[in-house]
Design an enzyme around this catalytic site. Structure first.
Site, PDB file in Angstrom:
ATOM      1  N   TYR A 164       0.848  -1.194   0.000  1.00  0.00           N
ATOM      2  CA  TYR A 164       0.000   0.000   0.000  1.00  0.00           C
ATOM      3  C   TYR A 164       0.884   1.244   0.000  1.00  0.00           C
ATOM      4  O   TYR A 164       1.850   1.325   0.746  1.00  0.00           O
ATOM      5  CB  TYR A 164      -0.931  -0.013   1.217  1.00  0.00           C
ATOM      6  CG  TYR A 164      -1.732  -1.290   1.293  1.00  0.00           C
ATOM      7  CD1 TYR A 164      -2.489  -1.698   0.191  1.00  0.00           C
ATOM      8  CD2 TYR A 164      -1.707  -2.104   2.419  1.00  0.00           C
ATOM      9  CE1 TYR A 164      -3.209  -2.891   0.216  1.00  0.00           C
ATOM     10  CE2 TYR A 164      -2.432  -3.287   2.456  1.00  0.00           C
ATOM     11  CZ  TYR A 164      -3.181  -3.679   1.356  1.00  0.00           C
ATOM     12  OH  TYR A 164      -3.884  -4.849   1.386  1.00  0.00           O
ATOM     13  N   HIS A 192      -6.186   1.972  -0.666  1.00  0.00           N
ATOM     14  CA  HIS A 192      -5.946   1.960   0.788  1.00  0.00           C
ATOM     15  C   HIS A 192      -5.959   3.366   1.372  1.00  0.00           C
ATOM     16  O   HIS A 192      -5.131   3.704   2.211  1.00  0.00           O
ATOM     17  CB  HIS A 192      -4.618   1.256   1.090  1.00  0.00           C
ATOM     18  CG  HIS A 192      -4.675   0.295   2.247  1.00  0.00           C
ATOM     19  ND1 HIS A 192      -4.223   0.623   3.498  1.00  0.00           N
ATOM     20  CD2 HIS A 192      -5.128  -0.975   2.338  1.00  0.00           C
ATOM     21  CE1 HIS A 192      -4.391  -0.418   4.314  1.00  0.00           C
ATOM     22  NE2 HIS A 192      -4.937  -1.393   3.647  1.00  0.00           N
ATOM     23  N   ARG A 229     -17.457  -4.013   0.660  1.00  0.00           N
ATOM     24  CA  ARG A 229     -16.321  -4.844   1.063  1.00  0.00           C
ATOM     25  C   ARG A 229     -16.179  -4.952   2.566  1.00  0.00           C
ATOM     26  O   ARG A 229     -15.063  -4.969   3.093  1.00  0.00           O
ATOM     27  CB  ARG A 229     -15.045  -4.188   0.512  1.00  0.00           C
ATOM     28  CG  ARG A 229     -14.670  -4.676  -0.838  1.00  0.00           C
ATOM     29  CD  ARG A 229     -13.368  -4.101  -1.282  1.00  0.00           C
ATOM     30  NE  ARG A 229     -12.264  -4.378  -0.386  1.00  0.00           N
ATOM     31  CZ  ARG A 229     -11.771  -5.580  -0.152  1.00  0.00           C
ATOM     32  NH1 ARG A 229     -12.278  -6.638  -0.737  1.00  0.00           N
ATOM     33  NH2 ARG A 229     -10.762  -5.745   0.670  1.00  0.00           N
TER      34      ARG A 229
HETATM   35  C1  GCO Z   1      -7.250  -5.799   2.132  1.00  0.00           C
HETATM   36  C2  GCO Z   1      -6.865  -4.938   3.268  1.00  0.00           C
HETATM   37  C3  GCO Z   1      -5.925  -5.547   4.270  1.00  0.00           C
HETATM   38  C4  GCO Z   1      -5.786  -4.653   5.491  1.00  0.00           C
HETATM   39  C5  GCO Z   1      -5.496  -5.468   6.717  1.00  0.00           C
HETATM   40  C6  GCO Z   1      -5.356  -4.610   7.961  1.00  0.00           C
HETATM   41  O1  GCO Z   1      -7.757  -5.245   1.184  1.00  0.00           O
HETATM   42  O2  GCO Z   1      -7.069  -7.009   2.220  1.00  0.00           O
HETATM   43  O3  GCO Z   1      -6.649  -3.634   2.907  1.00  0.00           O
HETATM   44  O4  GCO Z   1      -4.705  -5.881   3.704  1.00  0.00           O
HETATM   45  O5  GCO Z   1      -4.788  -3.712   5.288  1.00  0.00           O
HETATM   46  O6  GCO Z   1      -6.488  -6.421   6.887  1.00  0.00           O
HETATM   47  O7  GCO Z   1      -4.923  -5.363   9.031  1.00  0.00           O
HETATM   48 MG    MG Z   2      -8.198  -3.180   1.295  1.00  0.00          MG
END
Ligand code: GCO
Ligand code: MG
Length: 408
Positions: free
Chosen positions: A162, A216, A287
């Site tokens: 991210y 993100h 989501r």
């Molecule tokens: C995704 C999410 C995760 C989160 C994580 C936080 O899309 O799977 O953004 O990667 O960052 O669950 O702990």
């Molecule tokens: Mg995510």
């Protein structure tokens, strides 16, 4: 079962923390007046797991003892109202652990897998998407090729996780004197690198595979609009978390500026956050993280609400989710009409040992076991082999180039 339904009551609510994948998972076990009938639910909020354990042990467990296991709706509302202040991730995860365990029990009593109680199968397999990442375009493409060989057709692509910190982008950030430590990233460089990444992927792999990307919440409204417009030409399946949950009203403007399909909601904790974006047709995929909204009971209502507005589901499926939580949402994936796609992070051998009955995956589709309830067990003995771990919080301390602290 030979037991009168009304006689079954909650005897005890227990919490377990286990880390078979070096990620602390929180599991709730509801024991009943019938020694053979127990249920399991997921309450994993890994970054504050001790707070969730306290909420369950100190507040929910004493309140629930003696209640009928059947009244999931009443129990959910009782738990939600019992703190007066509500809807936060700690309390919602605690509530989810109990709620999922009670649904697990309901399925076991009915001797049906949950999807069957929810209306039966509307599809026979659950389409999954995986994450491809790497430190260079070549590495990302290698990862894509590996998933394609395994049979996946939907792939979320990132380079440098991210915020796009691939290669030496991070070292090149010019920080002011005295800048604190943190996970620095450069929004402008990130945005351009994503466009470049998708350009290469489309030219190397063609149009046949479905591509996704997770912003993100790293960009401003203007930058996220620019990114969405730049990415339109690559025909993404969806663009995720283009804005933070605190800015959901801005989806109106984003929507007006781009035709890219939009997915949102893994950080949502309350209906106040999702009502507007759904009923105004501002997003295409919801989501939510099931345990973060309070479990199966609210998720079923949310899914039905979404169906009215052409919003499909893409429930959150990261690695900080237990196989019980993953399977719980897969019962919805299987039974609801407006299923879109399921995010999937795989199960390790250690997870399969602790959680017998994990859904299996073949050729890009997941299949639930046909066992009654959620269908995933929890081996308490095996779990003891994987006690809670110290987790690395460093990525959560995101900072802009000048040192400003921002959301991760
Ligand atoms: C995704 C999410 C995760 C989160 C994580 C936080 O899309 O799977 O953004 O990667 O960052 O669950 O702990
Ligand atoms: Mg995510």
């Amino acid at each position: 079962m030979g037991v009168k339904m009304e006689e079954i009551i909650i005897k005890n609510v227990k919490v377990f923390v286990t880390a078979p994948r070096n990620i602390n998972l929180v599991i709730v076990k509801v024991e009943t007046s019938e020694p053979d009938i127990t249920g399991f639910g997921c309450a994993t909020f890994t970054w504050r797991y001790k707070a969730v354990v306290t909420a369950i042990e100190e507040y929910l467990a004493p309140m629930l003892k003696g209640k009928s296991v059947h009244n999931t709706e009443d129990i959910w509302h009782t738990m939600m109202g019992s703190s007066y202040w509500r809807n936060g991730p700690v309390l919602n995860n605690a509530i989810s652990g109990v709620d999922e365990a009670l649904w697990d029990i309901k399925g076991k009593l009915a001797n049906m897998p949950l999807y069957s109680l929810f209306g039966g199968k509307t599809r026979s397999g659950i389409a999954l998407y995986r994450h491809a990442d790497g430190n260079s375009i070549e590495e990302v493409e290698e990862c894509i090729s590996k998933y394609l060989e395994e049979g996946y057709r939907y792939i979320r692509c990132h380079m440098g996780l991210y915020g796009g910190n691939a290669g030496n982008v991070n070292q090149m950030i010019a920080k002011p004197e005295g800048a604190p430590d943190g996970a620095y990233f450069h929004p402008g460089k990130y945005r351009k690198s994503v466009v470049h990444l998708f350009e290469r992927i489309r030219s190397d792999f063609g149009e046949d595979l479905e591509l996704l990307h997770d912003v993100h919440e790293r960009l401003s409204l203007a930058d996220t609009i620019n990114l969405a417009k730049d990415l339109e030409q690559f025909h993404l399946y969806f663009l995720e978390d283009a804005l933070p949950p605190e800015q959901v009203d801005a989806f109106k403007m984003l929507r007006e500026h781009t035709t890219i399909p939009l997915a949102m909601g893994e950080l949502f904790t309350s209906p106040g956050e999702w009502k507007n974006v759904i009923q105004n047709y501002w997003i295409d995929y919801i989501r939510v993280h099931l345990s973060d909204i309070g479990g199966i009971t609210p998720a079923r209502k949310l899914a039905d609400f979404c169906e009215m507005y052409q919003v499909k589901t893409a429930f959150h499926g990261p690695n900080d989710l237990s196989p019980i939580g993953m399977a719980a949402q897969m019962h919805l994936d299987t039974s609801i009409h407006n299923f879109g796609i399921q995010e999937y992070s795989g199960f390790t051998e250690e997870e399969k040992e602790v959680f017998p009955g994990c859904p299996v995956v073949r050729n890009g589709y997941a299949y639930l076991s046909d066992k009654a309830g959620i269908g995933v067990d929890f081996d308490e003995k095996a779990a003891l082999k994987y006690p809670p771990v110290e987790m690395d919080f460093s990525w959560l301390f995101s900072r802009l180039p000048d040192g400003t602290a921002v959301r991760p």
